[in-house]
Design a protein around this motif. Sequence first.
Motif, PDB file in Angstrom:
ATOM      1  N   GLU A 171     -10.107   2.335  -0.433  1.00 22.26           N
ATOM      2  CA  GLU A 171     -10.990   1.855  -1.117  1.00 22.26           C
ATOM      3  C   GLU A 171     -10.095   2.308  -2.320  1.00 22.26           C
ATOM      4  N   GLY A 172      -9.006   1.788  -3.033  1.00 19.86           N
ATOM      5  CA  GLY A 172      -8.479   1.744  -4.093  1.00 19.86           C
ATOM      6  C   GLY A 172      -7.988   2.832  -5.023  1.00 19.86           C
ATOM      7  N   ALA A 173      -8.051   3.888  -4.181  1.00 23.19           N
ATOM      8  CA  ALA A 173      -7.986   5.901  -4.771  1.00 23.19           C
ATOM      9  C   ALA A 173      -6.251   5.562  -4.557  1.00 23.19           C
ATOM     10  N   ARG A 174      -5.410   5.602  -5.821  1.00 22.50           N
ATOM     11  CA  ARG A 174      -4.288   6.553  -5.480  1.00 22.50           C
ATOM     12  C   ARG A 174      -4.369   8.156  -4.798  1.00 22.50           C
ATOM     13  N   VAL A 175      -3.027   7.991  -4.162  1.00 23.25           N
ATOM     14  CA  VAL A 175      -3.113   9.758  -3.110  1.00 23.25           C
ATOM     15  C   VAL A 175      -2.110  10.487  -3.505  1.00 23.25           C
ATOM     16  N   VAL A 176      -2.135  11.479  -3.633  1.00 20.97           N
ATOM     17  CA  VAL A 176      -1.441  12.899  -3.510  1.00 20.97           C
ATOM     18  C   VAL A 176      -1.446  13.402  -1.697  1.00 20.97           C
ATOM     19  N   ALA A 235      -7.213  10.483   3.985  1.00 21.20           N
ATOM     20  CA  ALA A 235      -5.500   9.701   2.764  1.00 21.20           C
ATOM     21  C   ALA A 235      -5.876   8.596   3.265  1.00 21.20           C
ATOM     22  N   LEU A 236      -5.972   8.107   4.551  1.00 19.21           N
ATOM     23  CA  LEU A 236      -5.454   6.460   4.479  1.00 19.21           C
ATOM     24  C   LEU A 236      -6.955   5.568   4.124  1.00 19.21           C
ATOM     25  N   ALA A 237      -8.657   6.278   4.255  1.00 20.44           N
ATOM     26  CA  ALA A 237      -9.326   5.685   3.861  1.00 20.44           C
ATOM     27  C   ALA A 237      -9.729   5.623   2.665  1.00 20.44           C
ATOM     28  N   ILE A 272       0.845   4.754   3.245  1.00 22.25           N
ATOM     29  CA  ILE A 272       0.050   3.909   2.785  1.00 22.25           C
ATOM     30  C   ILE A 272       0.756   3.299   1.435  1.00 22.25           C
ATOM     31  N   ARG A 273       1.685   3.065   1.400  1.00 20.87           N
ATOM     32  CA  ARG A 273       2.398   2.466   0.413  1.00 20.87           C
ATOM     33  C   ARG A 273       2.702   1.122   1.330  1.00 20.87           C
ATOM     34  N   ALA A 274       2.794   1.419   2.191  1.00 20.26           N
ATOM     35  CA  ALA A 274       3.522   0.003   3.377  1.00 20.26           C
ATOM     36  C   ALA A 274       2.249  -1.240   3.709  1.00 20.26           C
ATOM     37  N   ARG A 275       0.689  -0.165   2.835  1.00 25.57           N
ATOM     38  CA  ARG A 275      -0.158  -1.309   3.168  1.00 25.57           C
ATOM     39  C   ARG A 275      -0.307  -2.044   1.456  1.00 25.57           C
ATOM     40  N   GLY A 276      -0.201  -1.460   1.585  1.00 23.28           N
ATOM     41  CA  GLY A 276      -0.240  -1.652  -0.128  1.00 23.28           C
ATOM     42  C   GLY A 276      -0.994  -0.981  -1.433  1.00 23.28           C
TER      43      GLY A 276
END
Length: 302
Positions: A30-35, A24-26, A60-64
């Motif tokens: 790389e620009g994906a929006r993740v569920v 999920a983090l990776a 993920i949100r904290a990383r932008g």
Amino acid sequence: MTGICSGHVAVVTGAGRGLGRAHALALAAEGARVVVNDLGAGPDGQGTSADPAQEVADEIRARGGEAVAHRGDIATGEGAASLVTAALETFGRLDALVNNAGFVRDRMLVNLDEDDWDAVVRVHLKGHFLPLRHAAAHWRAEAKADRGPHARVVNTTSGAGLLGSVGQGNYAAAKAGIVGLTLVAAAELGRYGVQVNAVAPAARTRMTENVFPEAMAAPPDGTFDAMAPANVSPLVVWLASAGSAGVTGQVFEAEAGRITVMEGWHPGPTADKGDRWAPAEAGEAVRRLLAGARRARPAYGA
């Protein structure tokens, strides 16, 4: 980062910890929006918690990046359907499904309870089938509406499913079933623009670090951590991206810095009598064939 998943939406099951979290983090990097799906169960599948999925989504949100937590049970029809709905309602599309959720209940066959068999097969095999089935229905509808999806599915098998593993009859059977499901899905869904592959990872997770503590331990000197879950994620990200166009129906082993294409079942030595064999002569023929066949790798723990 190259942004190879920019604009895409990816669903990752079992993403609260271990391999799923790393994937999920990776993907987000790389620009994906993740569920981020995770039921929050323990290593044996017991209990639930909202924390793991939410923590990864928050990270993920904290990383932008962009992410949403999903806490449904993907081994139920309702939970799997809501997983696809979460992607569509939150981000408006679905481009990749990474099936990763699972747990273990290891026992030798003579001590393996029916409940332990059912629980492990349910989360691994049914937990792959149901999200795949609901995602595939969406992609088929998109294809029929001439919106031409270029979708990706990455399933998670295991060396246990490819070779067998002593004390893991339930887990190995489920993981072998995932390989079969991958091959069928790749053949059936290609017409809709969907590619389906599987990865057999070796990494430090809750399922492995206590069973193989020395092999899975991180090096104390800060050198390359061969068993870090993040080592597997680059392959998963690439398979989930548009860059993997044309790659489908494949199984890969991924460990440390190594990627291996698994070649699956191929016919080996054969004998044809042209008539029905007698049992004894069939046995003699088998002995001769085995003498000329490539020796299979042993099951883990054998």
